[in-house]
Design a protein around this motif. Structure first.
Motif, short mmCIF file in Angstrom:
data_model
loop_
_atom_site.label_atom_id
_atom_site.label_comp_id
_atom_site.label_asym_id
_atom_site.label_seq_id
_atom_site.Cartn_x
_atom_site.Cartn_y
_atom_site.Cartn_z
N TYR B 165 0.85 -1.20 0.00
CA TYR B 165 0.00 0.00 0.00
C TYR B 165 0.89 1.26 0.00
O TYR B 165 0.64 2.21 -0.73
CB TYR B 165 -0.87 0.03 1.26
N ASP B 166 1.90 1.23 0.86
CA ASP B 166 2.77 2.39 1.00
C ASP B 166 3.46 2.73 -0.32
O ASP B 166 3.53 3.89 -0.72
CB ASP B 166 3.82 2.11 2.08
N ARG B 167 3.94 1.71 -1.02
CA ARG B 167 4.66 1.96 -2.27
C ARG B 167 3.74 2.54 -3.34
O ARG B 167 4.13 3.40 -4.13
CB ARG B 167 5.33 0.69 -2.81
N ILE B 168 2.53 2.03 -3.38
CA ILE B 168 1.58 2.55 -4.37
C ILE B 168 1.29 4.02 -4.07
O ILE B 168 1.35 4.88 -4.96
CB ILE B 168 0.27 1.72 -4.38
N ILE B 169 0.99 4.31 -2.82
CA ILE B 169 0.66 5.68 -2.44
C ILE B 169 1.86 6.60 -2.66
O ILE B 169 1.73 7.72 -3.16
CB ILE B 169 0.20 5.72 -0.95
N HIS B 170 3.05 6.07 -2.32
CA HIS B 170 4.27 6.85 -2.53
C HIS B 170 4.47 7.15 -4.01
O HIS B 170 4.81 8.27 -4.40
CB HIS B 170 5.45 6.04 -1.98
N ASP B 171 4.24 6.13 -4.81
CA ASP B 171 4.49 6.22 -6.25
C ASP B 171 3.57 7.23 -6.93
O ASP B 171 3.96 7.90 -7.89
CB ASP B 171 4.26 4.83 -6.85
N ILE B 172 2.35 7.35 -6.47
CA ILE B 172 1.45 8.31 -7.10
C ILE B 172 1.55 9.68 -6.43
O ILE B 172 0.92 10.64 -6.89
CB ILE B 172 -0.02 7.83 -7.12
N GLY B 173 2.33 9.74 -5.35
CA GLY B 173 2.58 11.06 -4.75
C GLY B 173 1.50 11.57 -3.84
O GLY B 173 1.42 12.78 -3.58
N LEU B 174 0.67 10.68 -3.34
CA LEU B 174 -0.43 11.11 -2.48
C LEU B 174 0.06 11.27 -1.03
O LEU B 174 0.82 10.46 -0.53
CB LEU B 174 -1.53 10.05 -2.55
N LYS B 175 -0.36 12.37 -0.39
CA LYS B 175 0.04 12.63 1.01
C LYS B 175 -1.16 12.47 1.93
O LYS B 175 -2.31 12.53 1.49
CB LYS B 175 0.55 14.08 1.15
N GLY B 176 -0.86 12.32 3.22
CA GLY B 176 -1.93 12.32 4.23
C GLY B 176 -2.79 11.08 4.21
O GLY B 176 -3.98 11.14 4.54
N VAL B 177 -2.21 9.95 3.84
CA VAL B 177 -2.98 8.71 3.81
C VAL B 177 -2.73 7.92 5.10
O VAL B 177 -1.62 7.85 5.60
CB VAL B 177 -2.60 7.85 2.59
N LEU B 178 -3.80 7.36 5.61
CA LEU B 178 -3.74 6.62 6.85
C LEU B 178 -4.15 5.17 6.61
O LEU B 178 -5.16 4.91 5.96
CB LEU B 178 -4.71 7.26 7.85
N LEU B 179 -3.34 4.25 7.12
CA LEU B 179 -3.71 2.84 7.05
C LEU B 179 -4.19 2.43 8.44
O LEU B 179 -3.41 2.33 9.38
CB LEU B 179 -2.51 1.99 6.62
N ARG B 180 -5.48 2.22 8.54
CA ARG B 180 -6.04 1.78 9.82
C ARG B 180 -5.89 0.27 9.90
O ARG B 180 -6.09 -0.45 8.92
CB ARG B 180 -7.52 2.16 9.91
N ILE B 181 -5.51 -0.21 11.08
CA ILE B 181 -5.32 -1.65 11.24
C ILE B 181 -5.96 -2.11 12.54
O ILE B 181 -5.98 -1.37 13.53
CB ILE B 181 -3.82 -2.02 11.17
N ASN B 182 -6.54 -3.29 12.51
CA ASN B 182 -7.13 -3.89 13.70
C ASN B 182 -7.03 -5.40 13.53
O ASN B 182 -6.46 -5.87 12.53
CB ASN B 182 -8.58 -3.43 13.86
N ASN B 183 -7.55 -6.12 14.50
CA ASN B 183 -7.51 -7.57 14.42
C ASN B 183 -8.81 -8.10 14.99
O ASN B 183 -9.25 -7.70 16.08
CB ASN B 183 -6.30 -8.09 15.22
N LEU B 278 10.84 -1.32 12.76
CA LEU B 278 12.26 -1.68 12.77
C LEU B 278 12.91 -1.59 11.40
O LEU B 278 14.10 -1.30 11.27
CB LEU B 278 12.44 -3.08 13.35
N ILE B 279 12.16 -1.88 10.36
CA ILE B 279 12.76 -1.75 9.02
C ILE B 279 12.36 -0.43 8.37
O ILE B 279 12.57 -0.25 7.18
CB ILE B 279 12.38 -2.93 8.09
N SER B 280 11.82 0.50 9.15
CA SER B 280 11.33 1.79 8.60
C SER B 280 10.52 1.53 7.33
O SER B 280 10.79 2.08 6.27
CB SER B 280 12.50 2.72 8.27
N GLY B 281 9.52 0.67 7.48
CA GLY B 281 8.83 0.14 6.32
C GLY B 281 7.95 1.11 5.55
O GLY B 281 7.74 0.95 4.37
N LEU B 282 7.45 2.15 6.22
CA LEU B 282 6.46 3.00 5.56
C LEU B 282 7.01 4.40 5.32
O LEU B 282 7.51 5.04 6.23
CB LEU B 282 5.19 3.08 6.41
N GLU B 283 6.94 4.83 4.09
CA GLU B 283 7.44 6.16 3.75
C GLU B 283 6.34 7.20 3.63
O GLU B 283 6.54 8.36 3.94
CB GLU B 283 8.19 6.11 2.41
#
Lengths: 462, 462
Positions: B165-183, B278-283
């Motif tokens: 998700y992060d790479r796609i959003i990064h690639d299109i240049g969109l800012k202010g996106v939030l990934l909500r997560i739950n279980n 730990l891997i600084s996964g999200l840009e």
């Protein structure tokens, strides 16, 4: 019970999707090279848009979409009782799936006429659906590729379309392709000459079977249908004329001296054939004037094309087209001439398969698999993975720490070229092993060399 | 009467097709970068494949395809009389259009299980159809983009999907996106803790409205539905906790000390959140643990994702996904865990439009128009045209010798960069004029310079 899909439809595995995209791209590339622009129309159209356009036989093959919920209460049960299923169906359906790309395109042109610049050159690569009996090369869902020019009657457009067919065939490397060409006006002239003009459709429908039943069959059927045997005899010498395109046309021209319409058809064909020759327009296909070609006479008003492979007759035609002066008339816009061609994608694809013209290696594979040696090293592996991907290298991390053999077999199946091995030992040394799957060689690298050595190396294989 | 298309569907003009392809390619590129491979399934499935998968509300929105001809004779008129239109519909329909990509994918996995290598990572970019009431951002025909991994329960797969998700959003240049997560397991643990577990679905459905009706609204509705007010109070402090993901999770963990299932859920989430950090996964996107996220509980069994743009709430979510342990169970294959995400193409496209992230210049235009000055020069023009195209330069010949102004206006509308002018005068001098449309400059060249000067020059603009 094993799940399955409707007859006449297909699932495509990744490899097939790749190959189909390869062929699609070839067609798209050439459509665009010739100045055609893409449009897309909805999968379903209003029933009224599609109805009455394809003749009785075609009409039976249209997939109608059932109305939802309360709208079903309007079912025409009277028609149902009278077994008029067609009328019954229309009472509980308002839309239908695209049967071809031509009718939606005509609708599009009329609906958007004020936004378009004419001549409008559009191409369309979209799925169409027909409730046909599935058989060799025939599906209920298949891809159609059309290129049309509307608004203009220059014969240079016909020439352009012949050359477009040629470029596509040239580009995919197919040999032995024949472009049959005829003109409705010549066919009409002939039927006048023979006194068959009142039975034009019947006459040409039989004539069009020449390919399959030879002239003997055509003759027999014409005579059986009470066409004059003497007149059929006249036809024979023209049909079986094996001369060059020009000599055949010149000969017919003489016979037609008095007829305006057929002379027009002959002059059109001569213009096309002469000019293509003068600019050496065709590299990979032969152009053949074929008096028996009589397809699409319900809508074509001038040139008629058919693209065939004489050495592979069981596949049928791989393309067809022609000029239609009344394309948009049924949608209320008169006098808009158009000319277009269609590429039968599914058949072309089968032909390419048969003649081994599809690429073996698609260059769309994953480049690197990072093997999984358990939780101690997973984090480092995923840091490497992140860097590879950030540099555009297709890569993945095997999600479980399964036996290495299983992980390598996964890499093999997906045709992955490199595997990175990074176990506890390597982690301690700040190293990883780069294994090439084809040669089986293994080389140790420092993790710090990833960006300076490994990424440039792997990036190259893309 | 002007022709039109069914409500909720769209025609796409060439410019839009180009832009949509641009966005599609971004998504495809990143799906492939992460090792996902494309599959395609038929537009329609057997009715039995689709039926019973989407709940009552979904079921109403499925487009059924009317059976053809004689098959209509089996209409269940009894059901019709009893106004049971759903049963009536099933008697005259055997297939239905794809409602989503998940059910066809499950069917595909079971049907082809012996040909697949697990973990199987597939992506699918295909149209789906829903008989929904059209409204802002909602169509009856729209593109869906799914990436799923089946066969494996490693949480690194969840991490991979967050990063995708992060790479796609990064690639299109969109800012202010939030990934909500739950279980789901945490939600279930909470309902246990509060004594709501027998009304789990009802409870979470109300909870999921938090976004729209705030906690006050949720509370009101829960109490109205006879959930204990005291217990709802306990919920409040956890829901409104504005701490970091980890502090929130640690706090919940304490409360859940005894519950196996919710501890499991918390540990899963902690694993995902910790390792991504730990891997600084999200840009380009933020990851937020959101206890109120309760979508898809009919099928998700572990992680739940939702991709939103807090500053653009009217668009709704632009993506969602989660882990499902029973994806293929309804097709007879148990114990195949999967996890996947979906990108809502149409909404993402609208977001890109709103934030001006779509390219202005698509680089897919025709490069050269050769003007038409009549029959004396047409042949030479077409020889030039042939050479341009053979060199991959998108070009066309204006089909009529209309007034130059009209021809130039055509070039302008199609944003063609160069026009070649070759009239009688130029032909005599074996020359042509190259006109640049932007600057309006005109330069004379010898026709013989075409291959040495002009083609290299024009080739560069591609």
């Amino acid at each position: 019970m094993k799940p399955s899909i409707p007859k006449g439809t297909r699932d495509f595995i990744p490899y097939e999707v790749g190959l189909r995209n390869f062929v699609k791209e070839k067609i798209k590339f050439n459509f665009e090279l010739f100045g055609f622009e893409p449009i897309e129309t909805p999968s379903f159209e209003k029933l009224e848009t599609i109805t009455g356009k394809y003749g009785n036989d075609g009409e039976q093959l249209i997939f109608k979409i059932l109305s939802n919920g309360e709208k079903l209460s309007k079912a025409d049960l009277n028609s149902y009782e009278r077994k008029n299923y067609s009328k019954f169906a229309s009472s509980i359906s308002e839309k239908a799936l695209r049967y071809d790309l031509t009718v939606p395109f005509s609708r599009y042109v009329v609906q958007h006429q004020n936004e378009l610049t004419f001549p409008f050159k559009r191409y369309q690569l979209q799925t169409v659906w027909r409730a046909d009996r599935p058989q060799y090369g025939r599906f209920q869902e298949f891809l159609q590729c059309d290129a049309d020019i509307v608004g203009g009657n220059s014969l240079w457009q016909e020439i352009e379309l012949c050359m477009l067919y040629d470029r596509i065939i040239h580009d995919i490397g197919l040999k032995g392709v024949l472009l049959r060409i005829n003109n409705r006006k010549i066919l009409y002239g002939f039927s006048e000459l023979l006194g068959f003009e009142s039975r034009f459709v019947e006459f040409t429908t039989i004539l069009d079977k020449l390919d399959k039943i030879k002239f003997e069959g055509v003759k027999k059927e014409l005579i059986k249908q009470n066409f004059s045997e003497n007149k059929v005899q006249i036809l024979e010498e023209f049909i079986l004329d094996e001369g060059s395109n020009k000599s055949k046309l010149e000969r017919i021209k003489e016979v037609f001296e008095g007829s305006k319409i057929s002379s027009e058809g002959i002059n059109e064909l001569l213009f096309i054939i002469d000019n293509i020759e003068l600019i050496s327009g065709l590299e990979s296909i032969d152009l053949k004037f074929d008096l028996s070609l009589a397809r699409g006479l319900g809508y074509y008003t001038g040139s008629i094309f058919e693209l065939v492979i004489p050495n592979f007759p069981e596949i049928g035609s791989i393309g067809g087209g022609g000029r239609y002066d009344n394309l948009t008339e049924s949608f209320g816009k008169k006098n808009l001439s158009g000319v277009g061609i269609s590429v039968g994608f599914e058949r072309l694809y089968m032909v390419m398969q048969k003649f081994k013209l599809l690429p073996e290696d698609l260059n769309n594979k994953v480049n690197v698999l990072i093997a999984n040696f358990g939780k101690n090293t997973a984090l480092t592996c995923n840091s490497i993975l992140k860097k590879l991907r950030a540099n555009g290298i297709k890569s993945e991390f095997y999600p479980q720490d399964s036996k290495l053999k299983k992980q390598l077999s996964y890499a093999n199946t997906k045709k992955i070229e490199y595997v990175i091995l990074l176990g506890d030992e390597e982690l301690k040394n700040e190293e990883f092993i780069l294994k090439t799957m084809r040669e089986g060689t293994q080389t140790n690298f420092k993790i710090s060399q990833l960006e300076s050595i490994i990424i440039p190396k792997l990036g190259k294989i893309n």
